[in-house]
Enzyme design. Structure first.
Site, PDB file in Angstrom:
ATOM      1  N   LYS A 190      11.561 -36.489  26.759  1.00 57.48           N
ATOM      2  CA  LYS A 190      11.716 -34.998  26.593  1.00 57.48           C
ATOM      3  C   LYS A 190      12.468 -34.335  27.709  1.00 57.48           C
ATOM      4  O   LYS A 190      13.300 -33.744  27.487  1.00 57.48           O
ATOM      5  CB  LYS A 190      10.374 -34.263  26.366  1.00 57.48           C
ATOM      6  CG  LYS A 190      10.403 -33.051  26.360  1.00 57.48           C
ATOM      7  CD  LYS A 190       8.958 -32.291  26.123  1.00 57.48           C
ATOM      8  CE  LYS A 190       7.900 -32.706  26.894  1.00 57.48           C
ATOM      9  NZ  LYS A 190       8.200 -32.205  28.427  1.00 57.48           N
ATOM     10  N   THR A 191      12.046 -34.644  28.953  1.00 53.21           N
ATOM     11  CA  THR A 191      12.547 -33.948  30.097  1.00 53.21           C
ATOM     12  C   THR A 191      13.784 -34.357  30.494  1.00 53.21           C
ATOM     13  O   THR A 191      14.695 -33.439  30.905  1.00 53.21           O
ATOM     14  CB  THR A 191      11.755 -34.368  31.507  1.00 53.21           C
ATOM     15  OG1 THR A 191      10.358 -33.858  31.116  1.00 53.21           O
ATOM     16  CG2 THR A 191      12.030 -33.602  32.690  1.00 53.21           C
ATOM     17  N   ASP A 197      10.627 -25.458  27.248  1.00 52.54           N
ATOM     18  CA  ASP A 197       9.705 -26.880  27.229  1.00 52.54           C
ATOM     19  C   ASP A 197       8.316 -26.793  26.663  1.00 52.54           C
ATOM     20  O   ASP A 197       7.529 -25.752  26.828  1.00 52.54           O
ATOM     21  CB  ASP A 197       9.789 -27.287  28.679  1.00 52.54           C
ATOM     22  CG  ASP A 197       9.196 -28.611  28.788  1.00 52.54           C
ATOM     23  OD1 ASP A 197       9.269 -29.381  27.669  1.00 52.54           O
ATOM     24  OD2 ASP A 197       9.031 -29.082  29.853  1.00 52.54           O
ATOM     25  N   GLU A 198       7.708 -27.721  26.176  1.00 47.71           N
ATOM     26  CA  GLU A 198       6.439 -27.682  25.749  1.00 47.71           C
ATOM     27  C   GLU A 198       6.040 -26.416  25.029  1.00 47.71           C
ATOM     28  O   GLU A 198       5.223 -25.977  24.910  1.00 47.71           O
ATOM     29  CB  GLU A 198       5.476 -27.623  26.981  1.00 47.71           C
ATOM     30  CG  GLU A 198       5.617 -28.551  27.797  1.00 47.71           C
ATOM     31  CD  GLU A 198       5.059 -30.113  27.318  1.00 47.71           C
ATOM     32  OE1 GLU A 198       4.540 -30.065  26.338  1.00 47.71           O
ATOM     33  OE2 GLU A 198       4.765 -30.888  28.148  1.00 47.71           O
ATOM     34  N   GLN A 213       0.614 -32.949  20.700  1.00 48.13           N
ATOM     35  CA  GLN A 213      -0.010 -32.618  22.089  1.00 48.13           C
ATOM     36  C   GLN A 213      -0.356 -31.115  22.322  1.00 48.13           C
ATOM     37  O   GLN A 213      -0.197 -30.891  23.333  1.00 48.13           O
ATOM     38  CB  GLN A 213       1.113 -33.188  22.895  1.00 48.13           C
ATOM     39  CG  GLN A 213       1.514 -34.510  22.870  1.00 48.13           C
ATOM     40  CD  GLN A 213       2.183 -35.045  24.111  1.00 48.13           C
ATOM     41  OE1 GLN A 213       1.726 -35.309  25.286  1.00 48.13           O
ATOM     42  NE2 GLN A 213       3.608 -35.349  23.798  1.00 48.13           N
ATOM     43  N   ARG A 247      -1.084 -41.570  27.656  1.00 47.39           N
ATOM     44  CA  ARG A 247      -0.635 -41.534  29.094  1.00 47.39           C
ATOM     45  C   ARG A 247      -0.730 -42.824  29.632  1.00 47.39           C
ATOM     46  O   ARG A 247      -0.330 -43.319  30.524  1.00 47.39           O
ATOM     47  CB  ARG A 247      -2.066 -40.995  29.896  1.00 47.39           C
ATOM     48  CG  ARG A 247      -2.261 -39.602  29.797  1.00 47.39           C
ATOM     49  CD  ARG A 247      -1.064 -38.586  29.709  1.00 47.39           C
ATOM     50  NE  ARG A 247      -0.625 -38.430  28.344  1.00 47.39           N
ATOM     51  CZ  ARG A 247       0.631 -37.885  28.055  1.00 47.39           C
ATOM     52  NH1 ARG A 247       1.759 -37.655  29.108  1.00 47.39           N
ATOM     53  NH2 ARG A 247       1.060 -37.683  26.891  1.00 47.39           N
TER      54      ARG A 247
END
Length: 747
Positions: free
Chosen positions: A41-42, A227-228, A258, A609
């Site tokens: 994503k980043t 983002d997010e 998430q 994670r």
């Protein structure tokens, strides 16, 4: 067309798959990128910004990019500069709060503030709200300051000002909250201060009430990137809706699976209804995971598939792995902590870097046993979410002095330092000062600076004079552009603040002195890196920083953190502990289906994670609220296909002499894949130290039937045997506490 273009593009420097490339290069309106955990994503967001600058000739200051941590913003900006080979100082990238603060510093006068407003943290909020509560005779035992702030925050997240609520309370309680909200906002305004929520809502109000200002920023920002996006609240949605109105170029990245922040205002529907809110949206789904092994992803997919409200997607990877996921049943929380720590110790002995190991739990309170076990084995660890550096008393004292250097109206800071160090300014002197400030309609510090006759202050007059001289000197320094570092040194010297701790000569005082010196170091380094900025910008960065911004994975420390804090991080080896009904899902959320889904998403976040190995554990009993209570494994573990995990039963104390770590890491237990309801419900304990009751008949989450109230679910249990009490939420909405031996419940 895109592929031929990419051949000569800087994007060739980045390893992007075909879907990622298409998302970066698409340029025909709104975009929604569903980016699953570990799918890059980043990387995509960073590449998009760089592509806009280099290939669309967009100036950095024409891009508004909202991230959810300042740390992420700094890393992304540096990466963009590396990709484009040009400095991007003008790029509007940061958290929603920092970007809105940047706008408000320029436009504050249009909403009645000045540009030197203070940003109040939770401690400042509580200080203010306590005064408000006192003025309305609100008993803290009935409505705590934190509860009142939470209610007010909800109104702000919906961009509802006090004047819009006046007279619309549904009952006495709501009217009281509304009146307190109104008074609280007046207090903030008088002190030229805003809390975190205000930074966003005041920006929305600014744009709604000033068309010319709104049009300026709508023209300025040709692209809006978020983002997010699944974690945005309604106020943030309003903000980006306004800013994107002219160019319609909005690019959001997120993962509905998430979304774990409903409790602080996040709206899952923002991402799920994006296509309806922004017509002609192009949707991209990133599903290839680059973080975890196939076994971990299969397990994660199985867990999250239990949610009904979600976009359709499934993570996959080319990374193979064996024995990646293990579920372990322990006898109690003590044995869980001891055994997990033994496993961590064995991993470290086998060459795993401690910084690649994390123990995740639902609440911070669960950390104690693991901290004790870590210390016993001399394993270095870092607890994320403890008392942060900037929340320590001595640091907040220093920052209060510095905030007054830029904002004379900051009464919360002035009250904090009035008698720190001690200046004989007692309660009576304080009351006189407050009374005078109200009469003059000035702030406390403004009143002090204007005072010529100090005799009214009695024993405190020398202390008042000291403060007057101190800040008169500081304001003179600021006119000469004296550095913030030198101002703080001056304050510490003139007030004798450090001398106060030196004279105390205790270990705690020495620690406080070291913390103050560390603050001076931080300020000196910041000045070096931000030559063109001043004290106001430093204070703003401090105010808006978070625990995660300050957290750094240390190679020599195991990380202990909550599932919420773990979001955005990754570790090679992850242990999720306390996976039991009443903990995960939390008892607070156990009777609401939409909150059960959020709790499941929280577990999913923890699972994803893990890169190489995941262990999830639950216990048969746990000390809670001063009692040893029976526990049941989390409902989220029941329906996972057995081929997705290894199962180890460690509930018998005699098993602790076996080499547990070898079993988990190298050779799966022979009796794996036995995690089913019949196995758990047997409860055939073989040790005399077990529970006193003959058999556990009821468990949290269990469905029961009562002849008078009908069907219901047990949401809480306390006590044992004849003393067992249960709270049952019945399907008709009735919640009743019952004695087990008299309830005559059918199961």
């Amino acid at each position: 067309m895109i592929n031929s273009f990419l051949a000569n593009s800087f994007l060739d420097k980045i390893s992007l798959n075909s879907i990622q490339k298409d998302a970066v290069c698409y340029d025909e309106g709104p975009q929604l990128v569903f980016a699953g955990a570990g799918t890059g994503k980043t990387r995509v967001l960073t590449a998009k910004i760089a592509w806009l600058i280099q290939n669309k000739n967009i100036y950095p200051n024409q891009i508004f990019a909202a991230t959810f941590t300042n740390k992420a913003a700094r890393e992304m900006q540096k990466r963009v500069e590396d990709l484009t080979s040009i400095p991007c100082y003008g790029l509007w990238i940061g958290t929603f709060h920092s970007l809105c603060a940047r706008i408000l510093r320029k436009e504050a006068e249009k909403i009645g503030y000045n540009s030197f407003f203070s940003i109040y943290d939770e401690a400042d909020q509580i200080s203010c709200i306590k005064k408000v509560a006192k003025s309305f005779n609100i008993d803290e035992r009935n409505m705590s300051p934190k509860m009142l702030i939470s209610k007010i925050s909800k109104y702000k997240n919906y961009c509802i000002p006090p004047k819009q609520l006046a007279g619309h309370g549904q009952n006495y309680y709501e009217e009281l909250v509304i009146n307190a909200y109104s008074e609280y906002q007046k207090m903030l305004f008088k002190q030229n201060a805003m809390d975190f929520d205000d930074l966003i809502t005041n920006c929305v109000y600014l744009f709604r009430e000033n068309n010319d200002v709104a049009e300026y920023y709508q023209s300025l920002f040709k692209y809006i990137l978020v983002d997010e996006y699944q974690d945005t609240n309604l106020a943030q949605f309003y903000l980006i809706e306004i800013l994107s109105k002219k160019h319609k170029n909005i690019f959001v990245v997120g993962d509905d699976d998430q979304s774990i922040y409903t409790w602080r205002g996040a709206r899952l529907e923002n991402i799920l209804t994006f296509e309806k809110k922004f017509p002609n949206t192009k949707v991209f789904k990133l599903e290839q995971n680059y973080r975890s092994t196939k076994g971990i992803l299969d397990f994660a997919n199985a867990v999250i598939s239990g949610n009904k409200i979600r976009a359709s997607k499934r993570l996959w990877t080319t990374q193979k792995g064996e024995n990646d996921v293990t579920i372990v049943r322990y006898r109690n929380d003590q044995s869980e902590a001891e055994s997990v720590t033994d496993c961590v110790s064995e991993l470290i002995k086998n060459g795993v870097n401690p910084g690649n190991i994390a123990i995740l739990f639902r609440t911070n309170a669960q950390s104690r046993l693991f901290e004790d076990s870590m210390r016993k084995r001399q394993i270095r660890y870092v607890l994320v979410g403890g008392i942060s550096f900037y929340e320590r008393k001595e640091i907040k004292d220093c920052l209060a002095y510095l905030r007054l250097c830029v904002n004379k109206k900051d009464d919360a800071s002035c009250e904090r330092i009035l008698n720190v160090p001690p200046r004989s300014i007692g309660d009576k002197c304080r009351e006189i000062l407050i009374k005078k400030s109200k009469q003059k309609q000035k702030s406390l510090l403004e009143t002090i600076l204007e005072e010529s006759d100090l005799s009214d202050y009695g024993r405190g007059q020398n202390g008042i004079l000291e403060i007057k001289k101190l800040f008169s000197s500081i304001y003179a320094f600021q006119e000469k552009n004296i550095s913030p570092y030198k101002i703080l040194k001056f304050i510490l010297t003139e007030t004798g603040y450090i001398t106060m701790y030196e004279e105390d000569d205790t270990e705690e005082s020495q620690s406080r002195i070291e913390n103050i010196n560390e603050l001076l170091n931080a300020l000196a380094i910041w000045e070096k890196d931000n030559i063109s900025k001043g004290l106001l910008e430093f204070l703003e960065e401090i105010s808006l920083s978070t625990d995660i911004d300050r957290y750094e994975q240390k190679d020599d420390c195991v990380s202990l953190l909550t599932l919420h804090s773990a979001k955005g991080l990754e570790f090679s080896h992850v242990f999720i502990v306390g996976c039991e009904d009443g903990i995960l899902p939390s008892t607070l959320n156990i009777d609401k289906e939409e909150m059960i889904e959020e709790e499941r998403r929280l577990l999913y976040v923890g699972i994803t994670r893990a890169m190489k190995y995941l262990q999830i554990s639950y216990t048969d009993s746990r000390w809670r609220f001063g009692n040893l209570l029976p526990m049941e494994k989390s409902r989220f573990l029941y329906d996972i296909p057995k081929e997705y995990y290894n199962y180890i039963d460690k509930s018998n104390l005699y098993l602790f002499e076996e080499d547990f770590n070898t079993k988990v890491i190298q050779s799966p237990h022979k009796e794996k894949n036995k995690l089913d309801k019949s196995d758990y419900n047997s409860n055939n304990y073989k040790n005399e130290e077990d529970f006193s009751q003959e058999r556990i008949e009821y468990k949290i989450g269990q469905m029961v039937f009562h002849k008078s109230y009908g069907k219901g679910r047990i949401v809480n249990i306390s006590g044992f045997g004849n003393d067992m009490k249960m709270t049952v939420l019945f399907n008709n909405g009735t919640r009743i506490r019952l004695m087990a031996k008299f309830a005559k419940l059918e199961t």
